[in-house]
Design a protein around this motif. Structure first.
Motif, mmCIF file in Angstrom:
data_model
loop_
_atom_site.group_PDB
_atom_site.id
_atom_site.type_symbol
_atom_site.label_atom_id
_atom_site.label_comp_id
_atom_site.label_asym_id
_atom_site.label_seq_id
_atom_site.Cartn_x
_atom_site.Cartn_y
_atom_site.Cartn_z
ATOM 1 N N ASN A 185 36.561 32.418 36.990
ATOM 2 C CA ASN A 185 37.993 32.122 37.005
ATOM 3 C C ASN A 185 38.763 33.418 36.844
ATOM 4 O OD1 ASN A 185 38.956 28.891 35.713
ATOM 5 N ND2 ASN A 185 37.340 29.370 37.134
ATOM 6 N N TRP A 186 39.992 33.415 37.366
ATOM 7 C CA TRP A 186 40.897 34.555 37.272
ATOM 8 C C TRP A 186 42.107 34.136 36.455
ATOM 9 C CZ3 TRP A 186 41.137 38.987 41.020
ATOM 10 C CH2 TRP A 186 39.913 39.196 41.654
ATOM 11 N N PHE A 187 42.688 35.094 35.711
ATOM 12 C CA PHE A 187 43.836 34.827 34.853
ATOM 13 C C PHE A 187 44.854 35.950 34.987
ATOM 14 C CE2 PHE A 187 40.136 32.841 33.082
ATOM 15 C CZ PHE A 187 40.573 31.548 32.850
ATOM 16 N N ARG A 188 46.128 35.577 34.847
ATOM 17 C CA ARG A 188 47.245 36.523 34.880
ATOM 18 C C ARG A 188 47.867 36.557 33.495
ATOM 19 N NH1 ARG A 188 52.740 35.182 35.589
ATOM 20 N NH2 ARG A 188 53.981 37.024 35.916
ATOM 21 N N LEU A 189 48.000 37.747 32.921
ATOM 22 C CA LEU A 189 48.634 37.928 31.622
ATOM 23 C C LEU A 189 49.890 38.756 31.820
ATOM 24 C CD1 LEU A 189 45.320 38.145 31.256
ATOM 25 C CD2 LEU A 189 45.989 38.384 28.894
ATOM 26 N N ASN A 190 51.030 38.239 31.391
ATOM 27 C CA ASN A 190 52.280 38.979 31.455
ATOM 28 C C ASN A 190 52.433 39.747 30.147
ATOM 29 O OD1 ASN A 190 55.517 38.812 30.795
ATOM 30 N ND2 ASN A 190 55.009 39.452 32.878
ATOM 31 N N CYS A 191 52.637 41.058 30.253
ATOM 32 C CA CYS A 191 52.630 41.928 29.077
ATOM 33 C C CYS A 191 53.831 42.869 29.083
ATOM 34 C CB CYS A 191 51.370 42.795 29.075
ATOM 35 S SG CYS A 191 49.827 41.897 29.271
ATOM 36 N N THR A 192 54.156 43.391 27.902
ATOM 37 C CA THR A 192 55.120 44.475 27.760
ATOM 38 C C THR A 192 54.553 45.493 26.773
ATOM 39 O OG1 THR A 192 56.312 43.299 26.002
ATOM 40 C CG2 THR A 192 57.193 43.087 28.247
ATOM 41 N N ALA A 193 55.060 46.714 26.886
ATOM 42 C CA ALA A 193 54.668 47.776 25.962
ATOM 43 C C ALA A 193 55.670 48.906 26.076
ATOM 44 C CB ALA A 193 53.266 48.277 26.275
ATOM 45 N N THR A 194 55.581 49.821 25.142
ATOM 46 C CA THR A 194 56.382 51.039 25.175
ATOM 47 C C THR A 194 55.433 52.196 25.447
ATOM 48 O OG1 THR A 194 57.939 50.119 23.573
ATOM 49 C CG2 THR A 194 57.960 52.514 23.865
ATOM 50 N N VAL A 243 42.420 35.749 26.289
ATOM 51 C CA VAL A 243 41.869 34.878 27.337
ATOM 52 C C VAL A 243 40.781 33.977 26.760
ATOM 53 C CG1 VAL A 243 40.721 34.782 29.579
ATOM 54 C CG2 VAL A 243 42.480 36.507 29.159
ATOM 55 N N GLU A 244 39.940 34.517 25.885
ATOM 56 C CA GLU A 244 38.902 33.706 25.253
ATOM 57 C C GLU A 244 39.498 32.549 24.464
ATOM 58 O OE1 GLU A 244 36.302 36.218 22.950
ATOM 59 O OE2 GLU A 244 35.741 37.384 24.714
ATOM 60 N N ASN A 245 40.653 32.735 23.863
ATOM 61 C CA ASN A 245 41.344 31.676 23.132
ATOM 62 C C ASN A 245 42.038 30.702 24.096
ATOM 63 O OD1 ASN A 245 42.309 30.429 20.672
ATOM 64 N ND2 ASN A 245 44.308 31.261 21.220
ATOM 65 N N PHE A 246 42.578 31.221 25.184
ATOM 66 C CA PHE A 246 43.294 30.397 26.158
ATOM 67 C C PHE A 246 42.367 29.385 26.846
ATOM 68 C CE2 PHE A 246 44.607 29.657 30.563
ATOM 69 C CZ PHE A 246 45.902 29.186 30.392
ATOM 70 N N PHE A 248 33.623 28.222 26.953
ATOM 71 C CA PHE A 248 33.980 29.555 26.484
ATOM 72 C C PHE A 248 34.024 30.536 27.647
ATOM 73 C CE2 PHE A 248 29.390 29.476 26.252
ATOM 74 C CZ PHE A 248 28.993 30.749 26.602
ATOM 75 N N PHE A 249 34.697 31.660 27.415
ATOM 76 C CA PHE A 249 34.942 32.682 28.425
ATOM 77 C C PHE A 249 34.194 33.949 28.051
ATOM 78 C CE2 PHE A 249 37.587 36.214 30.030
ATOM 79 C CZ PHE A 249 37.638 35.888 31.369
ATOM 80 N N ASP A 250 33.592 34.621 29.052
ATOM 81 C CA ASP A 250 32.850 35.844 28.779
ATOM 82 C C ASP A 250 32.802 36.696 30.053
ATOM 83 O OD1 ASP A 250 31.419 37.643 27.241
ATOM 84 O OD2 ASP A 250 29.547 36.525 27.318
ATOM 85 N N GLU A 251 32.292 37.904 29.922
ATOM 86 C CA GLU A 251 32.088 38.822 31.044
ATOM 87 C C GLU A 251 33.395 39.167 31.754
ATOM 88 O OE1 GLU A 251 28.783 37.658 33.565
ATOM 89 O OE2 GLU A 251 27.916 36.552 31.890
ATOM 90 N N SER A 294 52.354 35.773 28.042
ATOM 91 C CA SER A 294 51.839 34.522 28.600
ATOM 92 C C SER A 294 50.506 34.757 29.297
ATOM 93 C CB SER A 294 52.844 33.916 29.595
ATOM 94 O OG SER A 294 53.007 34.769 30.712
ATOM 95 N N VAL A 295 49.745 33.682 29.391
ATOM 96 C CA VAL A 295 48.482 33.670 30.123
ATOM 97 C C VAL A 295 48.521 32.444 31.016
ATOM 98 C CG1 VAL A 295 45.960 33.543 29.954
ATOM 99 C CG2 VAL A 295 47.267 34.654 28.139
ATOM 100 N N GLU A 296 48.077 32.602 32.240
ATOM 101 C CA GLU A 296 47.999 31.456 33.152
ATOM 102 C C GLU A 296 46.876 31.690 34.148
ATOM 103 O OE1 GLU A 296 51.330 32.766 36.465
ATOM 104 O OE2 GLU A 296 51.937 31.462 34.838
#
Length: 156
Positions: A101-110, A23-26, A54-57, A122-124
């Motif tokens: 601001n709020w962000f949604r990250l789509n993730c996968t994992a095992t 998110v900090e990079n996005f 920049f993004f923090d907290e 993705s991040v949006e």
């Protein structure tokens, strides 16, 4: 007493740094997609330079599992909030401001005793009014239809 398991807490404890880094990079690279506003009206938001944003907290607000699965691979969305800070250089001083601001990250994992192969796809920006999730699993990764079936009142 039985310990309550929480997928959100697990993600927060074990994947917080990776999510925060993404998110900090996005944020500075996608200023035009963000819903930025100023509290002071001093800064011209339309002309911000990515080097001054920049993004923090960050806080993980929700984790929504996108479906139950018979295998250990899982897809989920992590919704985070945090402060977007921005500055504007003036002739005499720098002006500072921020907004949440709020962000949604789509993730996968095992899932295999942990979360391996954790990937953020993705991040949006996230808007509570526009983004709705059909929750299929609880925060304890139990399918909702099973929980409802188990909660039926018994016949007396």
């Amino acid at each position: 007493m039985v310990q309550q398991r929480s997928f959100k807490n697990y993600v927060n404890t074990h994947r917080f740094n990776k999510i925060s880094d993404v998110v900090e990079n996005f944020v500075p690279n996608n200023i035009g997609e963000l819903n930025l506003w100023t509290k002071s009206n001093i800064i011209d938001i339309d002309n911000l330079d990515e080097e001054r944003v920049f993004f923090d907290e960050m806080k993980i607000e929700f984790v929504f599992v996108n479906g139950d699965t018979l295998i250990n691979d899982i897809e989920f969305d992590v919704v985070v909030s945090g402060e977007v800070y921005f500055t504007e250089a003036g002739r005499h001083d720098d002006d500072y401001d921020s907004c949440t601001n709020w962000f949604r990250l789509n993730c996968t994992a095992t899932i295999n005793g942990g979360l391996s192969n954790f990937t953020i796809h993705s991040v949006e920006p996230y808007d509570k009014k526009e983004n709705r999730f059909e929750r299929k699993l609880s925060d304890a990764l139990v399918p909702f239809h099973r929980m409802i079936m188990n909660m039926k009142p018994s016949n007396f």
